[in-house]
Design a protein around this motif. Sequence first.
Motif: not given
Lengths: 279, 160
Positions: A153-155, A213, A215, A217
């Motif tokens: 989740q983003q990381e 962005c 992160y 995705f």
Amino acid sequence: MIPFDFEYYKPDSITEAIQTFQDIESQGKKVIYYSGGTEFITFSRINKLSADAVIDLKGIPECQVLESLGDLLVIGSAVSLNKIAKSNLFPLLGQAVKQVADHTSRNKITIGGNLHSRLIYREGVLPLLLADAQVKIAGKEGEQVLAFEDVFQQEMKLGPGQFLIQILVEKSYASYQYISIKKTKTSKVGYPVVSLAAIAKDSQIRAAFSGVCAYPFRSAQMEAALNDSSLSIEKRIEQALSRLPAPIVNDIQASREYREFVLINALEDALDALKGAIS
Amino acid sequence: MIKNGSSKSVVKLHVNGDSHEVTIRSADTLLLTLREQLGLNGAKRACENGDCGACTILINGEPMHSCLSLAIESINQPITTIEGLKASNIQETFVEKWAIQCGYCTPGFILNCHALAETEPNATDEVIEEWMQSNLCRCTGYQEIKEAVKTVLQAKTNKI
């Protein structure tokens, strides 16, 4: 020189690693898992990271697996990026990680380390998002297999003491048409202004991005726009850009406007490369 | 399980075919240990960030940035430094092709080239470029280095 001392442990098994983590943590010490270690060493040297102890996962046989097993491709977290690329087990992943850092560094950087990187790029993430990958996680409660998209989740969101053992990908994903694009500011070795990975599955494009962005995705909303065959290619891309999940990065590597320009070109290239396989 | 505490300890490193005892902290890089403990100054200290390739050595025959490896994680593994290739044909080729200039980057280039010749002697130009992008030459003597690398690979292929 790394300006602090730490203890080093290299366990031979998953159980030993988990137990070691718990033992050290119970002493009130900060302990982290260590794989390739390139980021740990470079960040420690400049005081951006510290630990009282590190647990090197490279001695665990399950973390070194790189094989096709039944319907699955199994990739251990401690396998180096070069070994993944050279094996051609999962060509898209091989192509994506071949674009990380330089060849010599990729002998040391592992896929587990890349997924956990503190940098925003983590290009190994992209093929895993596209391939609905699963991950096998070890923790004090035992081992569990989870969907990669739930863990990332983003990381990477692992619990205390947990570590990544393996990545599992359905073998069919190795045969889909794909493209992997990395655009850098100047030289071939460098952080991406835009990195894009895409596959054609069921006549639809799936696309994931890094460097755009803060992160990496994959966005269902963007894919819906890119797959809208009622629109021109130009309009599809315009719609996709309006659905980015977060602001475009604006930093010393590239301005927001330049990244957007490069992203548009990369999307045009991806749609063109896959045009025979998507509607 | 291999363990090393936070204070100094004595471990063995296998370098250039010999076993050496070194006294290290877990935090010591392989680069620092090779230079300060064993006097092997061929691996050069430069960026210490994995960017320049001046510190390249071989571990298990694979090129590695010794600034990005801990000495402790390199025990039980064969390590080759430029001193292990003393008077080899590859060094002579680099000299003959004048792929040396100031010489600071040369050990790294030679070790990387040696690993390439051993593992992929039939490497294409694309593969050669991919491997050699790991090393920087501030004198910008890339054309001579490229010629030297190609000559080394050619010699290796002819032998095979």
